[in-house]
Design a protein around this motif. Sequence first.
Motif, PDB file in Angstrom:
ATOM      1  N   ASP A  41      11.360 -14.798  17.223  1.00 21.35           N
ATOM      2  CA  ASP A  41      10.513 -14.395  18.201  1.00 21.35           C
ATOM      3  C   ASP A  41      10.087 -12.741  18.360  1.00 21.35           C
ATOM      4  O   ASP A  41       9.614 -12.418  19.022  1.00 21.35           O
ATOM      5  N   LEU A  42      10.389 -12.473  17.153  1.00 27.50           N
ATOM      6  CA  LEU A  42       9.796 -10.955  16.599  1.00 27.50           C
ATOM      7  C   LEU A  42       9.005 -11.037  15.627  1.00 27.50           C
ATOM      8  O   LEU A  42       9.271 -11.596  14.388  1.00 27.50           O
ATOM      9  N   THR A  43       7.891  -9.915  15.607  1.00 27.39           N
ATOM     10  CA  THR A  43       7.283  -9.856  14.446  1.00 27.39           C
ATOM     11  C   THR A  43       7.260  -8.255  14.065  1.00 27.39           C
ATOM     12  O   THR A  43       6.786  -7.701  14.734  1.00 27.39           O
ATOM     13  N   ILE A  44       7.477  -8.120  12.623  1.00 24.56           N
ATOM     14  CA  ILE A  44       7.664  -6.558  12.302  1.00 24.56           C
ATOM     15  C   ILE A  44       6.718  -6.846  11.125  1.00 24.56           C
ATOM     16  O   ILE A  44       6.938  -7.443  10.181  1.00 24.56           O
ATOM     17  N   ILE A  45       5.737  -5.871  11.043  1.00 27.21           N
ATOM     18  CA  ILE A  45       4.949  -5.892   9.866  1.00 27.21           C
ATOM     19  C   ILE A  45       5.153  -4.379   9.350  1.00 27.21           C
ATOM     20  O   ILE A  45       4.889  -3.376   9.812  1.00 27.21           O
ATOM     21  N   VAL A  46       5.365  -4.437   8.057  1.00 26.64           N
ATOM     22  CA  VAL A  46       5.663  -3.258   7.217  1.00 26.64           C
ATOM     23  C   VAL A  46       4.581  -3.022   6.414  1.00 26.64           C
ATOM     24  O   VAL A  46       4.338  -3.783   5.467  1.00 26.64           O
ATOM     25  N   PHE A  47       3.998  -2.036   6.272  1.00 27.68           N
ATOM     26  CA  PHE A  47       3.053  -1.250   5.437  1.00 27.68           C
ATOM     27  C   PHE A  47       3.648  -0.479   4.262  1.00 27.68           C
ATOM     28  O   PHE A  47       4.835  -0.016   4.531  1.00 27.68           O
ATOM     29  N   THR A  48       3.015  -0.219   3.146  1.00 22.54           N
ATOM     30  CA  THR A  48       3.475   0.827   2.041  1.00 22.54           C
ATOM     31  C   THR A  48       2.539   1.394   1.476  1.00 22.54           C
ATOM     32  O   THR A  48       1.228   1.081   1.173  1.00 22.54           O
ATOM     33  N   LEU A  49       2.856   2.799   1.216  1.00 20.51           N
ATOM     34  CA  LEU A  49       1.940   3.497  -0.008  1.00 20.51           C
ATOM     35  C   LEU A  49       2.632   3.697  -1.472  1.00 20.51           C
ATOM     36  O   LEU A  49       1.967   4.211  -2.293  1.00 20.51           O
ATOM     37  N   ASP A  50       3.770   3.087  -1.337  1.00 19.01           N
ATOM     38  CA  ASP A  50       4.504   2.923  -2.604  1.00 19.01           C
ATOM     39  C   ASP A  50       4.405   1.238  -3.234  1.00 19.01           C
ATOM     40  O   ASP A  50       5.407   0.580  -2.837  1.00 19.01           O
ATOM     41  N   GLU A  51       3.514   1.321  -4.017  1.00 18.71           N
ATOM     42  CA  GLU A  51       3.161  -0.251  -4.519  1.00 18.71           C
ATOM     43  C   GLU A  51       4.394  -0.538  -5.474  1.00 18.71           C
ATOM     44  O   GLU A  51       4.625  -1.886  -5.763  1.00 18.71           O
ATOM     45  N   SER A  52       5.201   0.394  -5.942  1.00 15.86           N
ATOM     46  CA  SER A  52       6.221  -0.159  -6.864  1.00 15.86           C
ATOM     47  C   SER A  52       7.328  -0.858  -6.064  1.00 15.86           C
ATOM     48  O   SER A  52       8.217  -1.663  -6.680  1.00 15.86           O
ATOM     49  N   ALA A  53       7.482  -0.843  -4.697  1.00 17.40           N
ATOM     50  CA  ALA A  53       8.112  -1.726  -3.792  1.00 17.40           C
ATOM     51  C   ALA A  53       7.847  -3.137  -3.524  1.00 17.40           C
ATOM     52  O   ALA A  53       8.369  -3.808  -3.018  1.00 17.40           O
ATOM     53  N   TYR A  54       6.625  -3.471  -4.107  1.00 17.61           N
ATOM     54  CA  TYR A  54       6.205  -4.804  -3.488  1.00 17.61           C
ATOM     55  C   TYR A  54       6.915  -5.945  -3.944  1.00 17.61           C
ATOM     56  O   TYR A  54       7.521  -6.737  -3.490  1.00 17.61           O
ATOM     57  N   ALA A  55       6.975  -5.869  -5.386  1.00 16.05           N
ATOM     58  CA  ALA A  55       7.819  -7.202  -6.155  1.00 16.05           C
ATOM     59  C   ALA A  55       9.340  -6.799  -6.113  1.00 16.05           C
ATOM     60  O   ALA A  55      10.070  -7.802  -5.758  1.00 16.05           O
ATOM     61  N   ARG A  56       9.539  -5.492  -6.107  1.00 21.94           N
ATOM     62  CA  ARG A  56      11.080  -5.181  -6.175  1.00 21.94           C
ATOM     63  C   ARG A  56      11.845  -5.543  -4.978  1.00 21.94           C
ATOM     64  O   ARG A  56      12.706  -5.861  -4.758  1.00 21.94           O
ATOM     65  N   GLU A  57      11.113  -5.078  -3.813  1.00 24.13           N
ATOM     66  CA  GLU A  57      11.703  -4.862  -2.223  1.00 24.13           C
ATOM     67  C   GLU A  57      11.082  -5.598  -1.163  1.00 24.13           C
ATOM     68  O   GLU A  57      11.797  -6.614  -0.594  1.00 24.13           O
ATOM     69  N   LEU A  58       9.748  -5.196  -1.071  1.00 27.40           N
ATOM     70  CA  LEU A  58       9.063  -5.764   0.006  1.00 27.40           C
ATOM     71  C   LEU A  58       9.208  -7.492   0.068  1.00 27.40           C
ATOM     72  O   LEU A  58       9.226  -8.015   1.221  1.00 27.40           O
ATOM     73  N   ALA A  59       8.662  -7.746  -0.799  1.00 29.20           N
ATOM     74  CA  ALA A  59       8.241  -9.289  -0.877  1.00 29.20           C
ATOM     75  C   ALA A  59       9.575  -9.911  -0.958  1.00 29.20           C
ATOM     76  O   ALA A  59       9.519 -10.935  -0.326  1.00 29.20           O
ATOM     77  N   PRO A  60      10.571  -9.721  -1.639  1.00 30.45           N
ATOM     78  CA  PRO A  60      11.811 -10.348  -1.460  1.00 30.45           C
ATOM     79  C   PRO A  60      12.364 -10.461   0.035  1.00 30.45           C
ATOM     80  O   PRO A  60      13.057 -11.109   0.374  1.00 30.45           O
TER      81      PRO A  60
END
Length: 468
Positions: free
Chosen positions: A350-369
């Motif tokens: 019942d909570l939505t947290i939306i995270v943005f990034t300026l560090d694209e290196s984190a997409y596949a390694r951290e944020l997507a997982p």
Amino acid sequence: MALLNEDRLFPPDPATRSIARDLYAQIRHLPIISPHGHTDPRWFAENQPFANPAELFVTPDHYVFRMLHSQGIALEDLGVPRADGGAVESDPRKVWRLFAKHYHLFRATPSRMWIDHAFQEVFGVTERLAEHNADAIYDQINAQLSEAAFRPRALFKQFYIEALSTTESALDDLRWHKMIRDSDWTGRVITTYRPDAVVDPEFDGFADNVARLGELTGEDATTWTGYLTAHRTRRAFFKDHGATASDHGHATARTEDLPEAEAAALFDKALQGRCSADEADRFRGHMLTEMARMSLEDGLVLQIHPGSARNHSGDILARFGRDKGYDIPTRTDYVSALQPLLNAVGGRRDLTIIVFTLDESAYARELAPLAGVYPALKLGPPWWFHDSYEGMLRFREMATETAGFYNTVGFNDDTRAFCSIPARHDVARRVDCSFLAGLVQTGRLEQDEAVEVAHDLTYRLAKTAYKL
């Protein structure tokens, strides 16, 4: 002659391009959901004509004036207001001529495509802007700005915007939103709760800002419990003016979940101006968790925009103030930084947290997982420096295999430049259709699924995630 290639941003391979065209044809005219941005609500409250082309396209747009400034053009010469009220160029035609003379600097940048889109689709300009035609294009646009069809509310309708969110400080009186709400206009323009000035101990005048928060809410905001209650009161005030989200622009993605006594002691230290840089970051991190818990109470979506070294130039900050193009991306750690917050509330459906990034290196390694496993966490679209064809494509390529499409939230334009809104959404729609066409062409998605996903990415995901 047209400024825009009708097949822009579609794949060069003829078969894949044909699929992308077909997908785009089905979603290109869907309404715009603009759930996060920085347009001025006063435009829609008063519905007065935009003053002139320079004030519409140049002076307020940090994407534009930072590029010109990078080539040695003074911000004063572009009409950017000085913090001390000092002299700047006041003739908009001179500003426009300077812009036109250097328009070649924007070749292959997102700004070029956004501006050309607005020129052609909104104002009917068919020549590329240059020094020799600067006055003619200025006059063409300027004449139209005086017409009723080019006032803010009329353009809002023309752009087919269903909902648009602005962003205001927690201390804002929301007078323009109240004027919109009390008018007979049916356009949906809502606010977003941005409490940086009263949660960041390093923000100018932090203690005075907290005192003002107390005055606005009738709470003793200098006490820890009064401070939290004051936030709840202001959030309710913002919700009354349409807010469905809060937004937090922090230097890092750090979160904390401190014991109450420790948080209260840190707050006292912040009010006294005695926090070290690490303690200030720690307090900001704890307040993200407090805000998430408040979101469980009031339903506001929590947006986190971390990883920008803001106001990098001390000279520009002193002379022109904040948000003048000198904000620079930094490396950002999400796995350990978000762990306290996600351990506290990340499992909540019942909570939505939306995270943005300026560090694209984190997409596949951290944020997507992370988004691919925590129910509360969603990935925001490519932001700021990556709001581009290449940035959007990289995002889809790096995030989709782990987070899928449905742990993302569609697109938002995050803009101060009103006429760029349809242009930015058009770019996102074209990129997504191109990406989906590649999946179809390589046998990873059926055609009917691609059509459904295109609708989701264009419209449904943003509307659902932001409760619009």
